[in-house]
Scaffold this active site. Structure first.
Site, PDB file in Angstrom:
ATOM      1  CG  ASP A 131       0.003  -0.101   2.533  1.00 36.91           C
ATOM      2  OD1 ASP A 131       0.379  -1.235   2.874  1.00 36.91           O
ATOM      3  OD2 ASP A 131       0.354   0.931   3.144  1.00 36.91           O
ATOM      4  CG  ASP A 156       1.974   4.983   5.856  1.00 34.34           C
ATOM      5  OD1 ASP A 156       1.092   4.197   6.241  1.00 34.34           O
ATOM      6  OD2 ASP A 156       2.572   5.754   6.622  1.00 34.34           O
TER       7      ASP A 156
HETATM    8  N1  LIG Z   1       1.299   1.340   5.763  1.00 36.49           N
HETATM    9  C1  LIG Z   1       1.845   0.483   6.608  1.00 36.49           C
HETATM   10  N2  LIG Z   1       2.320   0.895   7.810  1.00 36.49           N
HETATM   11  C2  LIG Z   1       2.896   0.007   8.663  1.00 36.49           C
HETATM   12  N3  LIG Z   1       3.025  -1.288   8.414  1.00 36.49           N
HETATM   13  C3  LIG Z   1       2.579  -1.753   7.241  1.00 36.49           C
HETATM   14  N4  LIG Z   1       2.573  -2.979   6.713  1.00 36.49           N
HETATM   15  C4  LIG Z   1       2.001  -2.907   5.504  1.00 36.49           C
HETATM   16  N5  LIG Z   1       1.618  -1.640   5.220  1.00 36.49           N
HETATM   17  C5  LIG Z   1       1.970  -0.892   6.295  1.00 36.49           C
END
Ligand SMILES: Nc1ncnc2[nH]cnc12
Ligand SMILES: CSC[C@H]1O[C@H](OP(=O)(O)O)[C@H](O)[C@@H]1O
Length: 287
Positions: A211, A213
């Site tokens: 993803d 963040d």
């Molecule tokens: N955005 C995210 N923040 C922290 N850990 C994750 N693991 C997968 N995506 C994450």
């Protein structure tokens, strides 16, 4: 008590819970002075090599990042004689150019965890190991080359910021991490990488971007993270299959002797009980 030994360990992260890529598998339970690992460990064969697999969060994803008993996990692998660990982790991206489903082989970590037991050495024994380069450079180079040769979109190097969790970041935190130049974010590389170095086991990570963040506007959803981690499972397994064949079992890197000169406590002050407890780690230094 069992006499099983393994050459290389895989620690499976979110979405990767079984070692079904191995042949002739058996499950073993291992106890350690630090308690029990996340789950039973799967041992199996891959060609001439014996490989073990440990699901970091346990089968069924039962253990939160802050609750992981990483000391038990790494100590159990040390007891099995493991020389190399390939960790698989789902991460968020802090860079536009690192898109979901890309792969990163990180070379740095920035620690933002708060209260995780992160050393084997306490209660009467002190060590200070070097940790400037937290991932094994030799193994990370080999894995990057393998991923690249298979045509995957792989990024060589990158800084993994390890947050405490289990909540995802606020937008302000995420923007700060991005502004600081970090590349990916996750919750589990610390203390795993520190403990692997203390145990003189090479440690590299295949980080799969699941993803963007929250600096990227949309919220992080667990459905997307798990769905993308599972979409990448095939790629991760293909890289692992080659890596398990090709990675040298001979350690020619900084990891091999990380404890040399690092045990700060005077040998005559280290109790028999401590020597016995930590024998797999320090036996070779305290004869
Ligand atoms: N955005 C995210 N923040 C922290 N850990 C994750 N693991 C997968 N995506 C994450
Ligand atoms: C399931 S989303 C957050 C979770 O995923 C990552 O786990 P892992 O590194 O074990 O793949 C991240 O670090 C969080 O623990």
């Amino acid at each position: 008590m069992n006499n099983e030994k393994a050459d290389i360990a895989i620690i499976g992260g979110s979405g990767i819970y079984d070692g079904n890529m191995l042949d002739r598998v058996r499950e073993i339970d291992i106890d350690t002075p630090f308690g029990k690992p996340s789950d039973s460990i799967t041992i199996g064969e891959h060609g001439e090599r014996t490989i073990c697999f440990l699901p970091r969060h346990g089968k069924g994803h039962r253990i939160s990042p802050s609750e992981l008993n990483s000391r038990a996990n790494i100590f159990a692998l040390k007891k099995l004689g493991v020389k190399r660990i390939i960790a698989v982790s789902a991460v968020g991206s802090l860079k536009e150019e690192l898109a979901p489903l890309d792969i990163v082989i990180p070379d740095q970590i920035y620690d933002r965890t708060r209260s995780r037991p992160s050393t084997f050495f306490e209660d009467g024994i002190v060590t200070h190991i070097g940790f400037a380069d937290p991932f094994c450079p030799e193994m990370s180079d080999a894995i990057t080359e393998i991923a690249d040769s298979k045509g995957y979109s792989v990024n060589k190097g990158g800084t993994y910021v390890c947050m405490e969790g289990p909540q995802f970041s606020t937008r302000a935190e995420s923007r700060v991490y991005k502004a600081l130049g970090f590349d990916i974010i996750g919750m589990t590389a610390i203390p795993e990488a520190k403990l692997a170095r203390e145990a003189e086991i090479c440690y590299s990570m295949i980080a799969t971007v699941t993803d963007y963040d929250v600096w990227h506007e949309e919220d992080v959803s667990i459905e997307t993270v798990i769905a993308n981690a599972m979409k990448n499972e095939e790629a991760v397994k293909a890289i692992l299959m080659d890596a398990l064949d090709r990675i040298s079992l001979e350690q020619n890197c900084i990891c091999k002797n990380a404890l040399a000169g690092a045990i700060t406590t005077a040998p005559e002050m280290i109790s028999h009980e401590t020597r016995r407890r930590l024998e797999p780690l320090i036996g070779k230094y305290l004869e």
